[in-house]
Structures are given as structure tokens and as C-alpha cells.
Design a protein around this motif. Sequence first.
Motif, mmCIF file in Angstrom:
data_model
loop_
_atom_site.group_PDB
_atom_site.id
_atom_site.type_symbol
_atom_site.label_atom_id
_atom_site.label_comp_id
_atom_site.label_asym_id
_atom_site.label_seq_id
_atom_site.Cartn_x
_atom_site.Cartn_y
_atom_site.Cartn_z
ATOM 1 N N ARG A 30 -32.950 6.080 -82.529
ATOM 2 C CA ARG A 30 -33.141 7.516 -82.696
ATOM 3 C C ARG A 30 -33.746 7.813 -84.064
ATOM 4 O O ARG A 30 -33.588 7.058 -85.025
ATOM 5 N N LEU A 31 -34.451 8.915 -84.147
ATOM 6 C CA LEU A 31 -35.013 9.362 -85.423
ATOM 7 C C LEU A 31 -33.896 9.837 -86.342
ATOM 8 O O LEU A 31 -33.026 10.596 -85.919
ATOM 9 N N LEU A 32 -33.944 9.386 -87.595
ATOM 10 C CA LEU A 32 -32.926 9.793 -88.550
ATOM 11 C C LEU A 32 -33.407 10.896 -89.481
ATOM 12 O O LEU A 32 -32.600 11.541 -90.145
ATOM 13 N N MET A 33 -34.694 11.111 -89.571
ATOM 14 C CA MET A 33 -35.207 12.169 -90.422
ATOM 15 C C MET A 33 -36.491 12.734 -89.840
ATOM 16 O O MET A 33 -37.201 12.065 -89.078
ATOM 17 N N LEU A 34 -36.758 13.975 -90.184
ATOM 18 C CA LEU A 34 -37.939 14.658 -89.694
ATOM 19 C C LEU A 34 -39.132 14.380 -90.599
ATOM 20 O O LEU A 34 -38.985 14.135 -91.790
ATOM 21 N N GLY A 35 -40.313 14.447 -90.008
ATOM 22 C CA GLY A 35 -41.544 14.367 -90.787
ATOM 23 C C GLY A 35 -42.023 12.981 -91.127
ATOM 24 O O GLY A 35 -43.033 12.844 -91.812
ATOM 25 N N GLU A 36 -41.325 11.944 -90.667
ATOM 26 C CA GLU A 36 -41.784 10.583 -90.939
ATOM 27 C C GLU A 36 -43.092 10.338 -90.190
ATOM 28 O O GLU A 36 -43.192 10.577 -88.987
ATOM 29 N N GLU A 37 -44.117 9.897 -90.914
ATOM 30 C CA GLU A 37 -45.431 9.722 -90.309
ATOM 31 C C GLU A 37 -45.426 8.553 -89.316
ATOM 32 O O GLU A 37 -44.935 7.463 -89.618
ATOM 33 N N HIS A 38 -45.963 8.819 -88.120
ATOM 34 C CA HIS A 38 -46.076 7.811 -87.062
ATOM 35 C C HIS A 38 -47.543 7.626 -86.709
ATOM 36 O O HIS A 38 -48.186 8.564 -86.238
ATOM 37 N N LYS A 39 -48.055 6.453 -86.951
ATOM 38 C CA LYS A 39 -49.384 6.142 -86.449
ATOM 39 C C LYS A 39 -49.310 5.934 -84.939
ATOM 40 O O LYS A 39 -48.242 5.775 -84.368
ATOM 41 N N ALA A 40 -50.485 5.925 -84.310
ATOM 42 C CA ALA A 40 -50.528 5.874 -82.848
ATOM 43 C C ALA A 40 -49.801 4.658 -82.296
ATOM 44 O O ALA A 40 -49.075 4.744 -81.303
ATOM 45 N N GLN A 41 -49.981 3.502 -82.961
ATOM 46 C CA GLN A 41 -49.341 2.282 -82.457
ATOM 47 C C GLN A 41 -47.823 2.387 -82.508
ATOM 48 O O GLN A 41 -47.127 1.890 -81.624
ATOM 49 N N MET A 42 -47.309 3.005 -83.564
ATOM 50 C CA MET A 42 -45.868 3.140 -83.694
ATOM 51 C C MET A 42 -45.345 4.242 -82.780
ATOM 52 O O MET A 42 -44.243 4.146 -82.227
ATOM 53 N N LEU A 43 -46.161 5.279 -82.569
ATOM 54 C CA LEU A 43 -45.753 6.419 -81.741
ATOM 55 C C LEU A 43 -45.417 5.981 -80.321
ATOM 56 O O LEU A 43 -44.375 6.366 -79.766
ATOM 57 N N VAL A 59 -47.053 21.846 -80.771
ATOM 58 C CA VAL A 59 -47.692 21.430 -82.022
ATOM 59 C C VAL A 59 -46.645 21.268 -83.125
ATOM 60 O O VAL A 59 -46.638 20.277 -83.870
ATOM 61 N N SER A 60 -45.726 22.240 -83.229
ATOM 62 C CA SER A 60 -44.689 22.169 -84.264
ATOM 63 C C SER A 60 -43.721 21.024 -84.007
ATOM 64 O O SER A 60 -43.297 20.327 -84.939
ATOM 65 N N VAL A 61 -43.338 20.821 -82.747
ATOM 66 C CA VAL A 61 -42.414 19.737 -82.417
ATOM 67 C C VAL A 61 -43.039 18.387 -82.753
ATOM 68 O O VAL A 61 -42.388 17.509 -83.337
ATOM 69 N N THR A 62 -44.303 18.213 -82.382
ATOM 70 C CA THR A 62 -44.997 16.959 -82.690
ATOM 71 C C THR A 62 -45.053 16.721 -84.186
ATOM 72 O O THR A 62 -44.838 15.600 -84.662
ATOM 73 N N SER A 63 -45.330 17.767 -84.951
ATOM 74 C CA SER A 63 -45.407 17.645 -86.406
ATOM 75 C C SER A 63 -44.055 17.280 -87.004
ATOM 76 O O SER A 63 -43.970 16.420 -87.892
ATOM 77 N N GLU A 64 -42.981 17.915 -86.520
ATOM 78 C CA GLU A 64 -41.657 17.668 -87.078
ATOM 79 C C GLU A 64 -41.127 16.278 -86.733
ATOM 80 O O GLU A 64 -40.525 15.600 -87.561
ATOM 81 N N LEU A 65 -41.354 15.855 -85.513
ATOM 82 C CA LEU A 65 -40.791 14.568 -85.086
ATOM 83 C C LEU A 65 -41.607 13.377 -85.562
ATOM 84 O O LEU A 65 -41.036 12.332 -85.900
ATOM 85 N N PHE A 66 -42.926 13.522 -85.597
ATOM 86 C CA PHE A 66 -43.765 12.345 -85.821
ATOM 87 C C PHE A 66 -44.731 12.492 -86.989
ATOM 88 O O PHE A 66 -45.655 11.691 -87.122
ATOM 89 N N GLY A 67 -44.527 13.500 -87.835
ATOM 90 C CA GLY A 67 -45.292 13.601 -89.070
ATOM 91 C C GLY A 67 -46.356 14.676 -89.052
ATOM 92 O O GLY A 67 -47.140 14.746 -88.099
ATOM 93 N N PRO A 68 -46.409 15.531 -90.102
ATOM 94 C CA PRO A 68 -47.391 16.624 -90.138
ATOM 95 C C PRO A 68 -48.824 16.157 -90.355
ATOM 96 O O PRO A 68 -49.756 16.829 -89.924
#
Length: 572
Positions: free
Chosen positions: A335-348, A466-475
Amino acid sequence: MAGQSRKWMILVATIWIQAFTGTNFDFSAYSSEMKAVLGISQVQLNYLAVASDLGKAFGWSSGLASLCLPLWVVTFVAAFMGFFGYGLQWLLIRNVIALPYFLVFLLCLLAGCSICWFNTVCFVLCNKNFPTNRPLAISLTVSFNGVSAALYALAATSIEHSSHAIYLLLNAIVPLITSFVALVPILRQPPLDPLPPDAVRRESLIFLLLNFLAVVTGIYLLLLSPTDLTTARLLFSGAIFLLILPLGIPGIVYARDWVRRNVHSSFHLQGSGFLLVDVDDLELHKELITRENSSLGTGSVTQLVEDHNGSPYAVSRQNTGVSDGCCDTVIEKDRLLMLGEEHKAQMLVRRLDFWLYYVAYFCGGTIGLVYSNNLGQIAQSLGQGSNTSTLITLYSSFSFFGRLLSAAPDFLRVKVYFARTGWMAIALLPTPIAFFLLASSGSAITLQVGTALIGLSSGFIFAAAVSVTSELFGPYSVGVNHNILITNIPVGSLVYGVLAALVYDANATPSFASIVADSLVCMGRKCYFLTFVWWGCISLLGLASSVLLFLRTRPAYERFEKDRSRLSAQLY
């Protein structure tokens, strides 16, 4: 100070662009005529709707174009793609030219791609000019995209009430005209200057006023319906006036600044305590990420993992030594432990949270879009063909309200904090209710209620994504990640549309069908009964996926809000 006025003019320009470029939402208005002119089956008609949605799969091209070309060029490329895509379809449906089916498919694809290019222009403008209140700017402008169908229905009725082919002509011309109108604000973008805290508060209050005007616009389009040509023209003029009204905001901003400069020595006004987005949120966010990264690996339930590029990201681990149940394992693992951590496509694509999010969107918002594409045939099969424009307006208006409601987490954060993924789960609840309601009855009132509920639910998902994607996987990775997410739209349009078309054609027997221009038309509740049942069950899967996503991400949201509040208290 004039730069602040120009900034608000840019926001108004993006509102106009979004309001007049949601051309894919009126497909059901002319789909029956298109089907008759081409003499195709319901399955083949569905492929044309899929082609329009397939344009979203090429959304990445607009992102690349915005990096290489001036923004006004990107705007006009989008406008001319729509001009040719819809214009040639209009000539076809008016029997001016004859086109093979495959070429019509490509025209639908071109027209659908133009919508993504317009959306990219709006996102870039909002991101550049409203960095502090970016979520509010995007939510407000995207909301007006949902009202496009209602505006086009009103415009079509005020021009030519008897023919639905007029929709295609409007789809071709209106976005091009809007691009010319928005050209001056786009060319005269102000320099980006940091705002003091009191300016951020005033900006937030202006957004509140603009949202109020948006609600008035939505209610106006929903409640007032034309009865004749003259009334339709008056109502359309009123709708245009409501869209022009926000232009007064730049003047108010400029006048307020002049008054503050010249009258401030005599009157000292205290700043408002109402603040939607704190001016230091970005810096606090960076500090939170730094603190979380430094603490990872020290507790019993966290561990820092590196992807194959060496980028750290947080996952959870169970170190209690006690075997958990199946549900606990699904909720806790990775599970994600913090918001905004950047995820590249491969990691996503390796994250369970992303696939839960993908399924929730695929089985929620996308299925609502496919319903709107089939609305013309649904109304026709239930003997409500004459009310198709009314149903399109109903879906469009409630989709608009749903998009506006997607800003609720930002407006209510000071008073009531709730994870945005939780809001998304709540927003998906009306969809299965609506489909099972539609399956249980074929009455006109049921069709209207079901359409309103589906529009409200899907509109919220489209705007909040758009906001959910930014918060979960990086702005900073949201451009690429969101385009990966919305690949579910053409896939869902194909799968759900083919399912509906197969059920439709299978029930188009002589007992329940009629022949119109060599095209078989199904009549009766059987045409969509099984489709509604299947769609209802599928949307339940989307609801379950969204609830699971909320349970997995809730601790991250709560931790972020708690630390943000603590750091804010220390700073102020």
C-alpha cells in the motif's frame, strides 16, 4: 496588476474552450440518422462511438505538441481536426457526399482526437497560470466540458429543431470560432509572479464566486427547456450571457487592486480567514516527503524499496509474524504510505493501487460515457425518441454538477477532511443503482432519473481523476500517468458498446423491430434489459474496487493531512 486581470481572462477563455469542445457527448443525438444513412448495424454504429473515444488513446500526441509548438498553434490544430472530422460527417449525413464506412471511422477518430488536444491546452493554461489553486482551476474548467451537450442541444433547437444533423455542423464550426475568441488571452499570458498569502485568499474567494456562477449556469440549462423556436433562441442567448458573465472578474480584480493602492491608507481591511489552498502547501509537501523518506525502514511496518531505475518508493510490510486474513492481506500489501511520491510509467503499472484505480474508472466513469453514447437508441427503443435532446441535456447538466462536486474535497478540507479516494467511492454508488432501476422499469420517469444519476456519477469521476492521479502517483508525472489511466475509455467503449450492440441486434426480431432505411431498429424493453443488468453488475465491481482503493490509501491521506496541519501550526 494588469497581469492579474489577464490571468483571469485566461481562465474564462479555458471555460469557453471546455464548454464548447465536449463534442463527443452529443453523439447519441445524431447517431440514429448516421446509422440510417450508412445502413449499418448497431455493432457497426458502436464502432464509430469507439473511434471517437479512441482519440483519447492518442492524447500523448497533444502533450508532445504542447512542448514543441506554441499553445495557440496547438489550439488551432485541434480546431481544424474537429472541423474536418465533423464537417465531412455533416456533409455525409445531409447526403451531399458519399463515404465508405472505414473513412467515416477515421473521421470519428480524428474528431475524438481533437477533444484531447483542446483538453491539453486547458490543462497547460491552468497549471501555468494558477499554480497555487491548480486543483480548483482544473476542476472548474473541466466542469464546463460536461455542459457542452446541453449547450449544443439548445443551440441546435434554436436553429433547426427538426434535423439532428445540425449537431455535426455545430461540432465542426463552434470550436473553431471559440479558438479565435480565445486567441488573444492565450497570446497575452502574464508573467508568473509568486502571490502573497492575502492574494491567495482573495484568489480562493474568486474561485468560490466562479463556482457559484457555474451552479447557476447548470441550473439554468437544466430547468429551462424551449417550447418553440423563439423561446429556444432567447434561452440560448441567456446561456451565452452566463458564459460571458465571468469576464467581469478580471475587471473586478483590477479595480480592487487600484482601490487597495489608493484607499489602503484610509481603510485597512483584514484578510479573509477562508483559505482553500495554503500558499506554503507545496513546500510543506516537499518537507513531508523528505521526513517520510528519512523515517522509512525504521518502523516495523515500512520498508524502502527501489525500482529498477533506483527511485525509492514506499510500500508496507507486515512484520508481526501473525498470519493475516485474505482481506487484511489485500488491504495492507504494497500500500502507498505517502501521497505525491513520483511514479514513472514502469513503476506505475506494477502497483496494485493503480490497477484498483483503473478498474474503478473502467467500471464506473467509462461505463457512464458508453451509456451516453447509446442514449439515442435507448430512448428510441423505449418509445422516447422525441425526447432524446431532453435526455442529452439531462445527462449533460448532471454530469456538469458532478464535475463541480469533485471540488468538494478542496472546499471542505478546512472543516471536514476526507480522502479524495473516499469521495470517489461515494460518487460511484449512484451508477449501479441507476442501471438496476433502468432494468426494472422502462417508464419515462425512470429513464430520466437513471440518466441523471449516471451523469452525476460519471461527471464526478471524470473531473476528480486528474487530482487523484496527481495525489497518488505524483504531481510531476500526472501528464503521462493520466494518459495511461484513460486508455480504459476506448477499451471500455469497445467492450461495453459491443455488449450492448449484440444484445440490441439479437432482440431486433420482427416482433420487436422495424426497418428504417435498410437499418434494423429494435423496439421494446428487451433491447437493453440484459445490457442494463450486465452494466449494473460491472459497476458494482467498480464500486468494490474503489472502496478497496479507499481503504488502502486512507492512512496515507490521514498521515499527510495530520503532518500538514502540524507543520502549518508551527509556521503560523
